[in-house]
Design a protein around this motif. Structure first.
Motif, PDB file in Angstrom:
ATOM      1  N   MET A 191      34.780  44.246  22.673  1.00  0.00           N
ATOM      2  CA  MET A 191      35.647  43.390  21.871  1.00  0.00           C
ATOM      3  C   MET A 191      34.929  42.107  21.449  1.00  0.00           C
ATOM      4  O   MET A 191      35.406  41.369  20.581  1.00  0.00           O
ATOM      5  CB  MET A 191      36.909  43.003  22.649  1.00  0.00           C
ATOM      6  N   GLY A 192      33.813  41.807  22.095  1.00  0.00           N
ATOM      7  CA  GLY A 192      33.098  40.569  21.754  1.00  0.00           C
ATOM      8  C   GLY A 192      33.924  39.341  22.065  1.00  0.00           C
ATOM      9  O   GLY A 192      33.874  38.348  21.335  1.00  0.00           O
ATOM     10  N   LYS A 193      34.694  39.398  23.137  1.00  0.00           N
ATOM     11  CA  LYS A 193      35.571  38.292  23.519  1.00  0.00           C
ATOM     12  C   LYS A 193      35.347  37.914  24.973  1.00  0.00           C
ATOM     13  O   LYS A 193      34.861  38.718  25.766  1.00  0.00           O
ATOM     14  CB  LYS A 193      37.044  38.714  23.329  1.00  0.00           C
ATOM     15  N   VAL A 194      35.732  36.695  25.305  1.00  0.00           N
ATOM     16  CA  VAL A 194      35.726  36.250  26.694  1.00  0.00           C
ATOM     17  C   VAL A 194      37.175  35.966  27.107  1.00  0.00           C
ATOM     18  O   VAL A 194      38.007  35.713  26.230  1.00  0.00           O
ATOM     19  CB  VAL A 194      34.862  34.970  26.872  1.00  0.00           C
ATOM     20  N   PRO A 195      37.444  36.005  28.402  1.00  0.00           N
ATOM     21  CA  PRO A 195      36.540  36.205  29.519  1.00  0.00           C
ATOM     22  C   PRO A 195      36.224  37.675  29.768  1.00  0.00           C
ATOM     23  O   PRO A 195      36.935  38.561  29.303  1.00  0.00           O
ATOM     24  CB  PRO A 195      37.343  35.651  30.705  1.00  0.00           C
ATOM     25  N   ALA A 196      35.128  37.868  30.533  1.00  0.00           N
ATOM     26  CA  ALA A 196      34.846  39.167  31.133  1.00  0.00           C
ATOM     27  C   ALA A 196      34.244  38.894  32.500  1.00  0.00           C
ATOM     28  O   ALA A 196      33.672  37.821  32.734  1.00  0.00           O
ATOM     29  CB  ALA A 196      33.880  39.968  30.268  1.00  0.00           C
ATOM     30  N   LEU A 197      34.395  39.861  33.371  1.00  0.00           N
ATOM     31  CA  LEU A 197      33.845  39.737  34.721  1.00  0.00           C
ATOM     32  C   LEU A 197      33.113  41.028  35.041  1.00  0.00           C
ATOM     33  O   LEU A 197      33.662  42.111  34.851  1.00  0.00           O
ATOM     34  CB  LEU A 197      34.997  39.544  35.722  1.00  0.00           C
ATOM     35  N   ARG A 198      31.870  40.885  35.482  1.00  0.00           N
ATOM     36  CA  ARG A 198      31.162  42.069  35.976  1.00  0.00           C
ATOM     37  C   ARG A 198      31.201  42.014  37.505  1.00  0.00           C
ATOM     38  O   ARG A 198      30.766  41.039  38.105  1.00  0.00           O
ATOM     39  CB  ARG A 198      29.712  42.083  35.480  1.00  0.00           C
ATOM     40  N   HIS A 199      31.738  43.064  38.084  1.00  0.00           N
ATOM     41  CA  HIS A 199      31.852  43.140  39.538  1.00  0.00           C
ATOM     42  C   HIS A 199      31.000  44.314  40.002  1.00  0.00           C
ATOM     43  O   HIS A 199      31.353  45.470  39.771  1.00  0.00           O
ATOM     44  CB  HIS A 199      33.329  43.347  39.922  1.00  0.00           C
ATOM     45  N   ASP A 200      29.861  43.997  40.603  1.00  0.00           N
ATOM     46  CA  ASP A 200      28.941  45.044  41.073  1.00  0.00           C
ATOM     47  C   ASP A 200      28.692  46.118  40.010  1.00  0.00           C
ATOM     48  O   ASP A 200      28.802  47.310  40.292  1.00  0.00           O
ATOM     49  CB  ASP A 200      29.491  45.728  42.336  1.00  0.00           C
ATOM     50  N   GLY A 201      28.423  45.732  38.800  1.00  0.00           N
ATOM     51  CA  GLY A 201      28.067  46.705  37.767  1.00  0.00           C
ATOM     52  C   GLY A 201      29.244  47.280  37.011  1.00  0.00           C
ATOM     53  O   GLY A 201      29.065  48.002  36.039  1.00  0.00           O
ATOM     54  N   VAL A 202      30.462  46.960  37.436  1.00  0.00           N
ATOM     55  CA  VAL A 202      31.644  47.444  36.698  1.00  0.00           C
ATOM     56  C   VAL A 202      32.266  46.253  35.972  1.00  0.00           C
ATOM     57  O   VAL A 202      32.431  45.172  36.555  1.00  0.00           O
ATOM     58  CB  VAL A 202      32.679  48.076  37.656  1.00  0.00           C
ATOM     59  N   VAL A 203      32.604  46.468  34.702  1.00  0.00           N
ATOM     60  CA  VAL A 203      33.146  45.362  33.909  1.00  0.00           C
ATOM     61  C   VAL A 203      34.672  45.384  33.925  1.00  0.00           C
ATOM     62  O   VAL A 203      35.291  46.439  33.756  1.00  0.00           O
ATOM     63  CB  VAL A 203      32.635  45.456  32.449  1.00  0.00           C
ATOM     64  N   VAL A 204      35.249  44.216  34.143  1.00  0.00           N
ATOM     65  CA  VAL A 204      36.701  44.048  34.008  1.00  0.00           C
ATOM     66  C   VAL A 204      36.909  43.037  32.884  1.00  0.00           C
ATOM     67  O   VAL A 204      36.330  41.951  32.914  1.00  0.00           O
ATOM     68  CB  VAL A 204      37.346  43.505  35.307  1.00  0.00           C
ATOM     69  N   THR A 205      37.692  43.399  31.884  1.00  0.00           N
ATOM     70  CA  THR A 205      38.072  42.438  30.842  1.00  0.00           C
ATOM     71  C   THR A 205      39.583  42.271  30.913  1.00  0.00           C
ATOM     72  O   THR A 205      40.247  42.944  31.698  1.00  0.00           O
ATOM     73  CB  THR A 205      37.678  42.901  29.425  1.00  0.00           C
ATOM     74  N   GLU A 206      40.099  41.395  30.101  1.00  0.00           N
ATOM     75  CA  GLU A 206      41.515  41.012  30.036  1.00  0.00           C
ATOM     76  C   GLU A 206      41.798  40.026  31.168  1.00  0.00           C
ATOM     77  O   GLU A 206      41.797  40.369  32.348  1.00  0.00           O
ATOM     78  CB  GLU A 206      42.485  42.200  30.084  1.00  0.00           C
ATOM     79  N   ASN A 207      42.075  38.819  30.725  1.00  0.00           N
ATOM     80  CA  ASN A 207      42.294  37.715  31.644  1.00  0.00           C
ATOM     81  C   ASN A 207      43.256  38.059  32.789  1.00  0.00           C
ATOM     82  O   ASN A 207      42.988  37.764  33.952  1.00  0.00           O
ATOM     83  CB  ASN A 207      42.871  36.559  30.808  1.00  0.00           C
ATOM     84  N   ALA A 208      44.361  38.705  32.442  1.00  0.00           N
ATOM     85  CA  ALA A 208      45.371  39.010  33.465  1.00  0.00           C
ATOM     86  C   ALA A 208      44.804  40.002  34.479  1.00  0.00           C
ATOM     87  O   ALA A 208      44.989  39.842  35.694  1.00  0.00           O
ATOM     88  CB  ALA A 208      46.627  39.574  32.805  1.00  0.00           C
ATOM     89  N   ALA A 209      44.096  41.017  33.991  1.00  0.00           N
ATOM     90  CA  ALA A 209      43.515  42.018  34.896  1.00  0.00           C
ATOM     91  C   ALA A 209      42.479  41.360  35.795  1.00  0.00           C
ATOM     92  O   ALA A 209      42.417  41.631  37.004  1.00  0.00           O
ATOM     93  CB  ALA A 209      42.877  43.145  34.084  1.00  0.00           C
ATOM     94  N   ILE A 210      41.677  40.475  35.211  1.00  0.00           N
ATOM     95  CA  ILE A 210      40.638  39.805  36.003  1.00  0.00           C
ATOM     96  C   ILE A 210      41.295  38.959  37.109  1.00  0.00           C
ATOM     97  O   ILE A 210      40.883  38.997  38.271  1.00  0.00           O
ATOM     98  CB  ILE A 210      39.751  38.917  35.099  1.00  0.00           C
ATOM     99  N   CYS A 211      42.331  38.210  36.743  1.00  0.00           N
ATOM    100  CA  CYS A 211      42.980  37.340  37.745  1.00  0.00           C
ATOM    101  C   CYS A 211      43.613  38.166  38.863  1.00  0.00           C
ATOM    102  O   CYS A 211      43.490  37.824  40.051  1.00  0.00           O
ATOM    103  CB  CYS A 211      44.027  36.446  37.072  1.00  0.00           C
ATOM    104  N   LEU A 212      44.277  39.254  38.503  1.00  0.00           N
ATOM    105  CA  LEU A 212      44.899  40.099  39.536  1.00  0.00           C
ATOM    106  C   LEU A 212      43.823  40.708  40.437  1.00  0.00           C
ATOM    107  O   LEU A 212      43.967  40.771  41.651  1.00  0.00           O
ATOM    108  CB  LEU A 212      45.749  41.196  38.887  1.00  0.00           C
ATOM    109  N   HIS A 213      42.732  41.152  39.818  1.00  0.00           N
ATOM    110  CA  HIS A 213      41.647  41.750  40.593  1.00  0.00           C
ATOM    111  C   HIS A 213      41.046  40.721  41.549  1.00  0.00           C
ATOM    112  O   HIS A 213      40.817  41.010  42.735  1.00  0.00           O
ATOM    113  CB  HIS A 213      40.588  42.294  39.626  1.00  0.00           C
ATOM    114  N   LEU A 214      40.812  39.525  41.038  1.00  0.00           N
ATOM    115  CA  LEU A 214      40.233  38.482  41.901  1.00  0.00           C
ATOM    116  C   LEU A 214      41.164  38.158  43.070  1.00  0.00           C
ATOM    117  O   LEU A 214      40.707  37.917  44.194  1.00  0.00           O
ATOM    118  CB  LEU A 214      39.940  37.222  41.083  1.00  0.00           C
ATOM    119  N   ALA A 215      42.459  38.165  42.811  1.00  0.00           N
ATOM    120  CA  ALA A 215      43.405  37.887  43.902  1.00  0.00           C
ATOM    121  C   ALA A 215      43.239  38.922  45.015  1.00  0.00           C
ATOM    122  O   ALA A 215      43.307  38.592  46.207  1.00  0.00           O
ATOM    123  CB  ALA A 215      44.837  37.895  43.377  1.00  0.00           C
ATOM    124  N   GLU A 216      42.960  40.151  44.632  1.00  0.00           N
ATOM    125  CA  GLU A 216      42.780  41.206  45.644  1.00  0.00           C
ATOM    126  C   GLU A 216      41.470  41.065  46.396  1.00  0.00           C
ATOM    127  O   GLU A 216      41.350  41.553  47.520  1.00  0.00           O
ATOM    128  CB  GLU A 216      42.831  42.578  44.972  1.00  0.00           C
TER     129      GLU A 216
END
Ligand SMILES: N[C@@H](CCC(=O)N[C@@H](CS)C(=O)NCC(=O)O)C(=O)O
Length: 207
Positions: free
Chosen positions: A50-75
């Motif tokens: 999508m060429g957009k931020v934010p994105a998070l790479r977690h051990d080689g796997v990419v998570v995009t979408e701010n809400a998904a990233i925040c929920l994942h980080l909470a876990e």
């Protein structure tokens, strides 16, 4: 060891992700991108097409979408209690409010800002009166959306309400102001903002 790489721009929704990263206390690397240039370059499109931020790479796997990233980080930081226990009714309520903010609320405000509201029965956001009644019902007289403690739902909602009130897209009702003001004072929110403000200042100096 877990590796987290945060792709960001200081003038973007990534500020919400950074606040969440700071709440978890997890170490992370950051890659600061520029709109229209590095954000649309092949290297970054390989991370987020999508060429957009934010994105998070977690051990080689990419998570995009701010809400998904925040929920994942909470876990990733269960000891911080930013999400109620898996399977609990409160966990469901947290999902509800994070996705309500990231979906209907964001979509409605963006559409209204650009004069392109869809009919309320078709649009996931319904209409302004229903959205505001829902939000006020959840926040009036309360300091937390779910239970009696701060969760990722409060982080996401307070960040969004604070931003929309600041840019004049949301009327600053006493409930919204008290709620967002309270959570935006958290040390993690302040650390996150200080880092992004420093990035902005550094760019202004080098321009
Ligand atoms: N649905 C995405 C939206 C991300 C998004 O639109 N980010 C904006 C900054 S706030 C962006 O990267 N814009 C740059 C562009 O589209 O070129 C999310 O919630 O993370």
């Amino acid at each position: 060891m877990t590796t987290l790489t945060f792709y960001t721009h200081p003038f973007s929704r990534s500020r919400v992700t950074r606040w969440m990263l700071e709440e978890t206390g997890l170490p992370y690397d950051e890659v600061v991108l520029d709109f229209a240039t590095t954000m649309k370059a092949p290297e970054y499109l390989a991370v987020n097409p999508m060429g957009k931020v934010p994105a998070l790479r977690h051990d080689g796997v990419v998570v995009t979408e701010n809400a998904a990233i925040c929920l994942h980080l909470a876990e990733l930081a269960p000891e911080k209690g930013l999400l109620p226990p898996p399977g609990s009714p409160e966990r469901g309520a947290c999902y509800r409010w994070v996705l309500f903010a990231a979906g209907p609320l964001e979509a409605f405000i963006t559409a209204r800002r650009h004069g392109a509201l869809a009919p309320s029965t078709e649009a996931g956001y319904g209409n302004e009166a229903d959205l505001m009644r829902t939000l006020e019902g959840a926040l009036a007289g309360r300091t937390h959306l779910v239970g009696e403690r701060f969760t990722v739902a409060d982080l996401y909602m307070a960040a969004l309400l604070g931003y929309y009130m600041r840019i004049g897209e949301l009327a600053p009702t006493p409930w919204f102001e008290a709620y967002a003001g309270l959570h935006l004072q958290r040390p993690a929110a302040q650390r996150a903002n200080a880092r992004d403000d420093a990035l902005v200042a550094a760019r202004a100096e080098s321009a």
